[in-house]
Design an enzyme around this catalytic site. Structure first.
Site, short mmCIF file in Angstrom:
data_model
loop_
_atom_site.label_atom_id
_atom_site.label_comp_id
_atom_site.label_asym_id
_atom_site.label_seq_id
_atom_site.Cartn_x
_atom_site.Cartn_y
_atom_site.Cartn_z
N ILE A 96 45.97 30.41 33.70
CA ILE A 96 47.42 30.48 33.95
C ILE A 96 48.14 29.46 33.07
O ILE A 96 49.21 29.73 32.52
CB ILE A 96 47.72 30.27 35.44
CG1 ILE A 96 46.95 31.30 36.28
CG2 ILE A 96 49.22 30.40 35.71
CD1 ILE A 96 47.01 31.07 37.78
N ASP A 130 40.08 13.61 31.27
CA ASP A 130 39.78 13.81 32.69
C ASP A 130 40.94 13.24 33.48
O ASP A 130 41.12 12.02 33.53
CB ASP A 130 38.46 13.10 33.04
CG ASP A 130 38.17 13.15 34.52
OD1 ASP A 130 38.94 13.80 35.27
OD2 ASP A 130 37.17 12.53 34.94
N LEU A 131 41.72 14.10 34.07
CA LEU A 131 42.94 13.65 34.75
C LEU A 131 42.65 12.97 36.09
O LEU A 131 43.57 12.49 36.75
CB LEU A 131 43.91 14.82 34.92
CG LEU A 131 44.49 15.34 33.60
CD1 LEU A 131 45.17 16.68 33.80
CD2 LEU A 131 45.47 14.35 32.97
N SER A 162 49.19 28.10 46.20
CA SER A 162 48.55 29.41 46.35
C SER A 162 48.98 30.05 47.65
O SER A 162 49.24 29.35 48.64
CB SER A 162 47.04 29.19 46.37
OG SER A 162 46.38 30.35 46.83
N TYR A 209 38.97 24.57 49.32
CA TYR A 209 39.92 24.87 48.24
C TYR A 209 41.33 25.00 48.81
O TYR A 209 42.29 24.40 48.31
CB TYR A 209 39.51 26.17 47.52
CG TYR A 209 40.62 26.81 46.75
CD1 TYR A 209 41.05 26.28 45.54
CD2 TYR A 209 41.29 27.93 47.26
CE1 TYR A 209 42.11 26.86 44.86
CE2 TYR A 209 42.34 28.52 46.59
CZ TYR A 209 42.75 27.98 45.39
OH TYR A 209 43.79 28.54 44.72
N LYS A 247 45.09 22.69 48.47
CA LYS A 247 46.46 23.17 48.16
C LYS A 247 47.43 22.74 49.26
O LYS A 247 48.53 22.27 48.97
CB LYS A 247 46.45 24.70 48.00
CG LYS A 247 45.66 25.20 46.81
CD LYS A 247 46.18 24.65 45.49
CE LYS A 247 45.37 25.08 44.30
NZ LYS A 247 45.74 24.36 43.05
N ARG A 307 33.64 40.80 52.80
CA ARG A 307 33.35 39.42 52.40
C ARG A 307 33.91 38.48 53.47
O ARG A 307 35.10 38.59 53.80
CB ARG A 307 34.00 39.15 51.03
CG ARG A 307 33.68 37.80 50.43
CD ARG A 307 34.18 37.71 48.98
NE ARG A 307 35.63 37.76 48.86
CZ ARG A 307 36.29 37.67 47.70
NH1 ARG A 307 35.62 37.56 46.56
NH2 ARG A 307 37.61 37.73 47.67
N1 UFG Z 1 36.95 42.15 45.92
C1 UFG Z 1 35.96 43.11 45.87
N2 UFG Z 1 34.91 42.91 45.02
C2 UFG Z 1 34.82 41.82 44.20
C3 UFG Z 1 35.84 40.84 44.26
C4 UFG Z 1 36.89 41.04 45.14
O1 UFG Z 1 36.00 44.11 46.58
O2 UFG Z 1 33.83 41.70 43.46
C5 UFG Z 1 38.10 42.36 46.82
C6 UFG Z 1 38.25 41.30 47.89
O3 UFG Z 1 37.46 41.61 49.00
C7 UFG Z 1 39.75 41.36 48.15
C8 UFG Z 1 40.36 41.72 46.79
O4 UFG Z 1 39.27 42.30 46.06
O5 UFG Z 1 40.05 42.39 49.05
C9 UFG Z 1 40.88 40.53 46.01
O6 UFG Z 1 39.87 39.52 45.94
P1 UFG Z 1 39.94 38.31 44.91
O7 UFG Z 1 38.68 37.52 45.07
O8 UFG Z 1 40.27 38.79 43.54
O9 UFG Z 1 41.20 37.50 45.40
P2 UFG Z 1 41.55 36.88 46.85
O10 UFG Z 1 42.71 37.65 47.35
O11 UFG Z 1 40.37 36.80 47.71
O12 UFG Z 1 41.92 35.39 46.47
C10 UFG Z 1 42.87 35.07 45.49
C11 UFG Z 1 42.43 33.82 44.74
C12 UFG Z 1 42.42 32.64 45.65
C13 UFG Z 1 43.72 32.50 46.33
C14 UFG Z 1 44.13 33.77 46.99
C15 UFG Z 1 45.52 33.58 47.45
O13 UFG Z 1 41.14 34.00 44.21
O14 UFG Z 1 42.22 31.49 44.87
O15 UFG Z 1 44.08 34.86 46.08
O16 UFG Z 1 46.10 34.71 47.90
F1 UFG Z 1 43.63 31.53 47.26
#
Ligand code: UFG
Length: 338
Positions: free
Chosen positions: A12, A58-59, A124, A148, A152, A292
């Site tokens: 980002i 390294d901040l 986030s 994590y 935040k 998951r």
């Molecule tokens: N998913 C899958 N298969 C994968 C990966 C993800 O089915 O291999 C699904 C997850 O179950 C979820 C959706 O795709 O339903 C999105 O999952 P992500 O892991 O891409 O994102 P998340 O919504 O879990 O989390 C993201 C960021 C976090 C943040 C969050 C805030 O990764 O850092 O959004 O909304 F905290």
């Protein structure tokens, strides 16, 4: 403004650097390359046609951070420098608290010493936790369900307390939803160092042949097609949101502002997969597997506050997100060079 982009070599951060320069700001990147590569600098120079100042630092190191503020004239900070993998944070909580809070403390100390009052923080949507609703607005209470997320929530609280003690501070807490996509040039994008945790980079690696199939975590949610629903936002829109927030802070009366950066639209995992199939013009294998742990069924942003106060809107479609991700992945099958 001359803006210190902490973590500016990352996904980002690098896209925000481009938008800052396009808006006429000067940029100084500081990054420890723990989850990014120095090669991004050359790509940024190609896109912007400008020399990019980038420091390997390294901040968490207070002295090194302070020296950076002595060497470079800084007017404002955008703070992206943090670890971001939810699962890893559960396994290595000390790393997450030490790093994500450590970078915050060094930056705030240096800002105080050098009279820098403007900071934009990468927060986030995770801070909403399981809010019992799908539409997240800024007034909801904050909480967390993993280390994590706590970094935040704590980062936001630290900034509120510091701004309370120093009324000249101007703080933006930006709550991102699900950033995806890449710069349309295909020169910069998301480059996970390991097996991707997030959906879009995983799909992209299936499409390029680095992974056999997508595992979809849960097909029995109470959603339009049974798969999870999220607010995917193009990283370019997210980046312009940072520029808008930075500029809004300059005219803000209140010391702390919180803005959601999302589109307001819920898109399912299957919908995103099918959009990617259109972009890549191929069928992508998938399997529905168990949910998951820790995932919510469906949530998206109420972006109306940012729409009004920042005069900012997400403009890119899900198809744009997939087309741009695919271009980046095709042109850089193994990510950035070492
Ligand atoms: N998913 C899958 N298969 C994968 C990966 C993800 O089915 O291999 C699904 C997850 O179950 C979820 C959706 O795709 O339903 C999105 O999952 P992500 O892991 O891409 O994102 P998340 O919504 O879990 O989390 C993201 C960021 C976090 C943040 C969050 C805030 O990764 O850092 O959004 O909304 F905290």
């Amino acid at each position: 403004m001359r803006v210190l982009v902490a973590g500016g070599a990352g996904y980002i951060g690098s896209h925000t650097v481009v938008k800052l320069i396009e808006a006429g700001h000067d940029v100084v990147i500081a990054d420890d390359f723990s989850n990014s590569k120095p090669a991004v600098r050359e790509r940024l120079e190609t896109i912007t046609g400008r020399k990019i100042t980038m420091h390997a630092v390294d901040l968490c190191d207070r002295d090194a951070t302070d020296h950076l503020f002595t060497d470079e004239k800084i007017d404002a900070v955008i703070h992206f420098a943090g670890f971001k993998a939810v699962g890893e944070s559960v396994a290595k909580p000390i790393d997450y608290y030490e790093n994500n809070l450590g970078t915050m403390f060094s930056l705030l100390r240096a800002m105080e010493r050098h009279g820098v009052n403007i900071i934009v923080f990468s927060s986030s949507a995770t801070v909403y936790g399981d809010a019992g609703t799908s539409v997240m607005h800024e007034e909801l209470a904050t909480t967390a369900v993993n280390p994590y997320g706590w970094t935040k929530v704590m980062g936001e609280q630290i900034l509120r307390d510091v701004a309370n003690a120093r009324p000249q501070m101007r703080v933006a807490l930006l709550r991102y939803f699900n950033p995806v996509g890449a710069h349309p040039s295909g020169l910069i994008g998301e480059d996970p160092s390991d097996v991707p945790n997030n959906l879009m980079p995983f799909i992209a690696q299936v499409a390029i042949g680095r992974r056999e199939k997508l595992n979809i975590f849960g097909g029995d949610y109470d959603t339009k097609d049974g798969t999870g629903v999220r607010d995917f936002i193009h990283v370019e829109d997210l980046a312009t949101g940072h520029v808008a927030a930075l500029e809004a802070l300059g005219r803000a009366d209140e010391p702390v502002k919180t803005w959601n950066l999302g589109t307001g639209n819920g898109v399912s995992v299957l919908e995103l997969l099918h959009a990617f199939e259109r972009a890549a013009d191929k069928k992508l294998p998938y399997e529905i597997v168990a949910r998951r742990p820790g995932d919510l069924a469906a949530y998206w942003a109420d972006p109306s506050l940012a729409n009004e106060e920042l005069r900012w809107h997400a403009t890119k479609t899900v198809d744009d997100m997939c087309v741009d991700t695919w271009r980046w992945q095709k042109n850089n099958p193994d990510g950035y060079p070492d």
